[in-house]
Design a protein around this motif. Structure first.
Motif, PDB file in Angstrom:
ATOM      1  N   LEU A  64      48.757  27.340  77.447  1.00  0.00           N
ATOM      2  CA  LEU A  64      49.955  27.334  78.252  1.00  0.00           C
ATOM      3  C   LEU A  64      50.849  26.108  78.313  1.00  0.00           C
ATOM      4  N   LEU A  76      52.810  26.958  75.226  1.00  0.00           N
ATOM      5  CA  LEU A  76      53.692  27.885  75.432  1.00  0.00           C
ATOM      6  C   LEU A  76      54.979  27.730  76.029  1.00  0.00           C
ATOM      7  N   TRP A  77      54.869  27.006  77.393  1.00  0.00           N
ATOM      8  CA  TRP A  77      56.135  26.608  78.102  1.00  0.00           C
ATOM      9  C   TRP A  77      56.862  25.463  77.470  1.00  0.00           C
ATOM     10  N   ALA A 105      58.769  27.901  75.434  1.00  0.00           N
ATOM     11  CA  ALA A 105      59.727  28.411  76.377  1.00  0.00           C
ATOM     12  C   ALA A 105      60.943  27.791  76.590  1.00  0.00           C
ATOM     13  N   ALA A 117      57.122  22.667  84.859  1.00  0.00           N
ATOM     14  CA  ALA A 117      56.296  22.945  83.836  1.00  0.00           C
ATOM     15  C   ALA A 117      55.704  21.461  83.379  1.00  0.00           C
ATOM     16  N   ASP A 166      47.356  24.274  85.303  1.00  0.00           N
ATOM     17  CA  ASP A 166      47.182  25.521  84.567  1.00  0.00           C
ATOM     18  C   ASP A 166      47.661  26.679  85.641  1.00  0.00           C
ATOM     19  N   LEU A 192      51.480  26.740  85.913  1.00  0.00           N
ATOM     20  CA  LEU A 192      51.775  27.199  84.376  1.00  0.00           C
ATOM     21  C   LEU A 192      51.683  28.895  84.382  1.00  0.00           C
ATOM     22  N   SER A 193      50.522  29.351  85.073  1.00  0.00           N
ATOM     23  CA  SER A 193      50.204  30.707  84.977  1.00  0.00           C
ATOM     24  C   SER A 193      51.277  31.291  86.081  1.00  0.00           C
ATOM     25  N   THR A 222      54.489  31.748  84.311  1.00  0.00           N
ATOM     26  CA  THR A 222      54.302  32.753  83.259  1.00  0.00           C
ATOM     27  C   THR A 222      54.606  34.052  83.604  1.00  0.00           C
ATOM     28  N   TRP A 223      54.029  34.421  84.782  1.00  0.00           N
ATOM     29  CA  TRP A 223      53.995  35.801  85.476  1.00  0.00           C
ATOM     30  C   TRP A 223      55.630  36.017  86.030  1.00  0.00           C
ATOM     31  N   ALA A 265      58.159  34.494  84.896  1.00  0.00           N
ATOM     32  CA  ALA A 265      59.169  34.663  83.829  1.00  0.00           C
ATOM     33  C   ALA A 265      59.024  36.172  83.132  1.00  0.00           C
ATOM     34  N   VAL A 266      57.783  36.578  83.019  1.00  0.00           N
ATOM     35  CA  VAL A 266      57.477  37.890  82.366  1.00  0.00           C
ATOM     36  C   VAL A 266      58.236  38.969  83.385  1.00  0.00           C
TER      37      VAL A 266
END
Length: 342
Positions: free
Chosen positions: A3, A6-7, A10, A70, A292, A295-296, A299-300, A302-303
């Motif tokens: 994660l 990933l960020w 991003a 993040a 985490d 960040l999780s 992520t949701w 952002a999706v």
């Protein structure tokens, strides 16, 4: 990919979006006093970016917010250590936004001239300082074990950073000229096309020198082909502009800016802010990241919401896709006894 990585990627994408989209906004503002020979032509230039400039600025707000959520340690050290240049960027963006709104509120040549200067400086200062800031991020700054940046203003104004500032300033100006040649018609379009070779005399060697310096001093094996791609697309952009291929030339400068930004972030990784005092004090993707769970959740979010934002912005560009010409501008009435330039 974990994660934090990933960020980091991003956030790089958000900065790419900001530099590509806001880059031509800055370029138009920088070119305003040079290409806009009359008030009508200046209004054509401003109207060309009028429907999109404020939406383009959302990218930097999102990038800053993502960095804060993040990588809070990165955000804290960066914004405290770079306080003065970032404050100047913020002030310039505020003045620029106010200038767009207030320029036409008073029917006076002097009034409009003052706000035109505000648009110029409000575009040129961020275009320069973003390059200075990101060059220093890649190069590293004096930072102690508590991740407190101890650099002063002179430390930030080193040769590599100044070359980075010249690169973004000239590259955004070239990008703006490409946009004007694509989005406007008549005299403004002709002036923008004539300006491309002159701007390229600065932008091409500056960008080539900066990217080469970045690769030699901070780059990795996989950033080398990206440096070559950025250089080739920049040269291609100028060649295409000279041949009148306006859509392709604008796409090429956008590609150059995007790939160059990837080179900077790729040269930085796995650090987010290197320390020149001691490499052990550097902030990295791992030690600067949030938990985490945070960040999780990000992520949701952002999706779910990112496609909506991208869809809306794409729709707005499609709606306002037509060229702007003098015929679209209503004449400005100047009070009797006061000569106008419309």
């Amino acid at each position: 990919m974990d994660l934090p990585t990933l960020w980091f990627a991003a956030i790089a994408v958000l900065w790419i979006g900001y530099f590509v989209l806001e880059g031509f906004d800055f370029g138009v503002g920088i070119l305003l006093p040079f290409l806009g020979k009359t008030n009508t032509d200046r209004r054509v230039m401003i109207n060309a970016i009028g429907p999109v400039w404020d939406g383009n600025e959302v990218w930097v707000l999102t990038a800053g917010g993502a960095m804060f959520a993040a990588f809070p340690a990165w955000y804290a050290s960066l914004f405290s250590g770079f306080y003065l240049p970032l404050f100047l960027v913020l002030l310039a963006l505020i003045v620029r936004g106010v200038a767009f709104e207030y320029r036409g509120k008073v029917d006076s040549v002097q009034w409009r001239a003052r706000w035109d200067q505000a648009i110029f400086w409000g575009s040129a200062i961020p275009a320069l300082l973003w390059g200075v800031a990101f060059a220093n991020i890649v190069r590293g700054v004096p930072m102690d074990a508590d991740h407190i940046v101890t650099a002063n203003l002179l430390d930030l104004l080193n040769p590599y950073a100044l070359l980075g500032g010249l690169t973004t300033l000239s590259l955004f100006t070239l990008h703006g000229a490409m946009f004007l040649s694509l989005k406007t018609g008549g005299e403004v379009r002709l002036q923008a096309r004539r300006a491309v070779p002159m701007i390229a005399l600065v932008a091409v060697p500056a960008a080539a020198g900066f990217l080469l310096w970045t690769q030699v001093s901070y780059g990795t094996t996989w950033t080398l082909p990206l440096v070559a791609i950025a250089a080739l697309t920049l040269v291609a952009a100028v060649a295409l502009a000279l041949r009148g291929r306006e859509g392709w030339s604008f796409t090429a400068t956008a590609t150059t800016i995007a790939v160059a930004t990837v080179v900077l972030f790729g040269s930085l990784f796995p650090n987010v802010l290197p320390s020149t005092t001691n490499p052990a004090y550097s902030l990295t993707v791992e030690n600067a990241a949030s938990a985490d769970y945070t960040l999780s959740v990000m992520t949701w979010v952002a999706v779910i919401f990112l496609p909506v934002v991208l869809g809306y912005q794409s729709w707005s560009y499609w709606v306002f896709r037509k060229r702007i010409t003098r015929e679209h501008i209503e004449p400005t009435l100047v009070p009797a006894g006061r000569p106008g330039d419309a």
